[in-house]
Design a protein around this motif. Structure first.
Motif, PDB file in Angstrom:
ATOM      1  N   ASP A 289      -6.986  -4.083   2.038  1.00 11.71           N
ATOM      2  CA  ASP A 289      -5.977  -3.034   1.903  1.00 11.71           C
ATOM      3  C   ASP A 289      -6.714  -1.703   2.022  1.00 11.71           C
ATOM      4  OD1 ASP A 289      -4.054  -1.171   1.151  1.00 11.71           O
ATOM      5  OD2 ASP A 289      -3.269  -2.360  -0.506  1.00 11.71           O
ATOM      6  N   GLY A 290      -6.457  -0.981   3.110  1.00 19.48           N
ATOM      7  CA  GLY A 290      -7.124   0.296   3.303  1.00 19.48           C
ATOM      8  C   GLY A 290      -8.627   0.179   3.392  1.00 19.48           C
TER       9      GLY A 290
ATOM     10  N   SER B  79      -2.364  -0.738  -2.532  1.00 17.35           N
ATOM     11  CA  SER B  79      -1.346   0.284  -2.300  1.00 17.35           C
ATOM     12  C   SER B  79      -0.047   0.004  -3.042  1.00 17.35           C
ATOM     13  CB  SER B  79      -1.067   0.398  -0.798  1.00 17.35           C
ATOM     14  OG  SER B  79      -2.235   0.738  -0.086  1.00 17.35           O
ATOM     15  N   ARG B  80       0.386  -1.248  -3.059  1.00 14.85           N
ATOM     16  CA  ARG B  80       1.661  -1.562  -3.708  1.00 14.85           C
ATOM     17  C   ARG B  80       1.593  -1.281  -5.203  1.00 14.85           C
ATOM     18  NH1 ARG B  80       3.123  -7.715  -2.950  1.00 14.85           N
ATOM     19  NH2 ARG B  80       4.460  -7.368  -4.740  1.00 14.85           N
TER      20      ARG B  80
ATOM     21  N   LYS C 246       6.773  -2.394   3.733  1.00 13.48           N
ATOM     22  CA  LYS C 246       5.486  -2.504   4.397  1.00 13.48           C
ATOM     23  C   LYS C 246       5.711  -2.583   5.897  1.00 13.48           C
ATOM     24  CE  LYS C 246       1.102  -5.003   4.424  1.00 13.48           C
ATOM     25  NZ  LYS C 246       0.382  -6.233   4.024  1.00 13.48           N
TER      26      LYS C 246
ATOM     27  N   THR D 229       0.753  -0.332   6.313  1.00 12.21           N
ATOM     28  CA  THR D 229       1.117   0.812   5.480  1.00 12.21           C
ATOM     29  C   THR D 229       2.272   0.469   4.546  1.00 12.21           C
ATOM     30  OG1 THR D 229       0.417   2.353   7.203  1.00 12.21           O
ATOM     31  CG2 THR D 229       1.866   3.227   5.479  1.00 12.21           C
ATOM     32  N   TYR D 230       2.100   0.830   3.275  1.00 13.27           N
ATOM     33  CA  TYR D 230       3.160   0.673   2.284  1.00 13.27           C
ATOM     34  C   TYR D 230       3.903   2.001   2.144  1.00 13.27           C
ATOM     35  CZ  TYR D 230       0.985  -3.698   0.739  1.00 13.27           C
ATOM     36  OH  TYR D 230       0.472  -4.971   0.673  1.00 13.27           O
TER      37      TYR D 230
END
Length: 457
Positions: free
Chosen positions: A76-77, A155-156, A269, A273-274
């Motif tokens: 994630d990222g 992110s979430r 999502k 990207t979220y």
């Protein structure tokens, strides 16, 4: 949840959402149980929480396990946040405060779950020990405040962290300081799902009492046997609770769809990207009218991901999830699998469990749910002590496991894994009560000894 669903098929109607659940029915297939558990990491020297970054951080732990296991990386990222075993459908993932989770593969027997867990602990210890890390087998962080608890780069979770304080007072405690064990189990068809869901919802307080294991917060007694369970009572009323509608006539996949559609979204999502749409309506997304995302249409991935952000006591996906237990040591993790299999995978046992809760009203069930975090086995329902209900429940599961007759290499059936719960039910004393006695006695009012005695090993 280990990783988000990525199915981009557009959902054309509400009926398609109900059909998604229907596709989970295991009409002629072997029924399996998947067991998930979280454990709270700490440094053995000094008992400090473990941050994500650094030479001895959570990322280093994940990298080390990846080197041992060779599973698919979940990122994630640019941050490694989990590992996925495609072949077995198992995963390792991170909860918001760094709780380290194994989402086990669907297994046919508790024997297989025990073997899987033993392998996980062996690999985890082989990497964690050189890093100076260990883990607690308690259902809540006993010492650190939320401010002292590390934040994982998912992110979430950032979206949830911003939204939670708007809808309850304990959501951040839930995210950052609790740890659970849950089982995921199958249903044959819609009718079978409804029966199992109702029995599971009714018996969830008895399971909470059996597994109660979170009596400490901020370095002192918190007044509960399962503070983790109490926290859920003030997290977000839109997406938690005992779902009384599940006991009403007409319950089925479509009724659960209607419930889930009315639970506010957290995110969309798109790609990697979220997008923060917290509080928005899935119904608007379904109809292409989501103000926060003009022109976007709901996909199967959106639906599956949305369902993973709904937190009732028992959750419906393409299987059912029992979500009301504090984590404990490995023996109780496997016991959760045995209990679930014994109750739900033998027709006679399921009928007996349904008879055990027959006649309980929505008010009865809610009162029990509200009382059990503090009272544990001393709570009552319709004049019966919950301890007596738990004894009966475990006995029913034992009979179900005997009927299944799944034996290991030593000739033992799955009842061998139920023994930790039988001992707790028979004694009428939870693990939390034993820890409280230690705190008030030899621990001298300190939680520091928990970091030596309440280990996940």
């Amino acid at each position: 949840m280990a990783r988000d669903v990525v199915d981009g098929e557009i959902v054309e109607s509400r009926d398609a959402l109900a059909a998604w659940f229907e596709a989970g029915c295991k009409r002629d297939a072997t029924l399996r149980v998947g067991t998930e558990h979280e454990k709270i990491l700490f440094y053995r020297a000094g008992h400090a929480p473990v941050p994500y970054a650094g030479e001895r951080g959570v990322a280093a732990l994940l990298e080390g396990m990846n080197a041992r296991l060779g599973w698919e990386r979940i990122e994630d990222g640019g941050h490694l946040i989990g590992l996925f075993d495609q072949a077995a459908a198992a995963a390792i993932s991170l909860e918001p405060g760094g709780q380290f989770e194994l989402s086990g593969a669907p297994m046919e027997t508790a024997h297989e779950t025990a073997a899987e867990l033993a392998r996980h602990v062996e690999v985890w210890r082989s990497v964690a020990d050189p890093l100076g890390l260990s883990a607690l087998s308690l259902g809540m962080s006993p010492k650190w405040t939320i401010a002292e608890t590390p934040v994982m780069p998912k992110s979430r979770y950032g979206i949830m962290q911003r939204y939670m304080p708007k809808v309850g007072t304990r959501g951040l405690d839930m995210m950052f300081r609790t740890a659970t064990v849950q089982t995921n189990f199958d249903f044959r068809d819609e009718k079978d799902m409804v029966i199992k869901l109702r029995v599971a919802l009714a018996l969830q307080p008895a399971i909470t009492a059996l597994f109660a294991n979170s009596p400490f917060t901020d370095g002192r007694l918190n007044g509960f046997l399962s503070a983790r369970s109490e926290i859920w009572r003030d997290t977000d009323p839109d997406r938690t609770g005992t779902m009384p509608f599940a006991f009403e006539p007409g319950m089925g996949f479509e009724r659960y769809v209607d419930y889930a559609l009315d639970v506010p979204l957290y995110f969309l999502k798109r790609g990697s990207t979220y997008h923060d749409v917290a509080g928005a309506s899935f119904r608007d997304l379904l109809n292409g009218r989501l103000a926060a995302a003009p022109g976007e249409r709901a996909t199967i991935a959106d639906w599956a991901n949305h369902l993973s952000t709904i937190f009732p006591e028992v959750r419906l996906k393409r299987y059912l999830e029992m979500r009301g237990a504090d984590v404990g040591p490995p023996a109780r993790v496997v016991a959760m699998t045995a209990l679930t299999s014994g109750l739900f995978y033998d027709s006679g046992a399921l009928a007996a469990a349904a008879a055990l809760v027959e006649g309980w009203t929505a008010e009865d069930r809610q009162t029990l749910r509200d009382e059990v975090p503090r009272l544990g086995f001393a709570a009552t329902i319709r004049g019966r002590r919950l301890r007596d209900v738990a004894v009966d429940m475990v006995a029913i599961a034992r009979g179900g496991l005997a009927a299944r007759a799944n034996r290991n290499a030593e000739g033992e059936d799955e009842r061998v894994w139920l023994q930790p719960l039988e001992a707790i039910a028979d004694s009428g004393r939870s693990a939390a009560e034993a820890w409280i006695d230690r705190f008030n006695g030899p621990w001298g009012g300190s939680v520091e000894p928990a970091f030596e005695e309440a280990l996940f090993e």
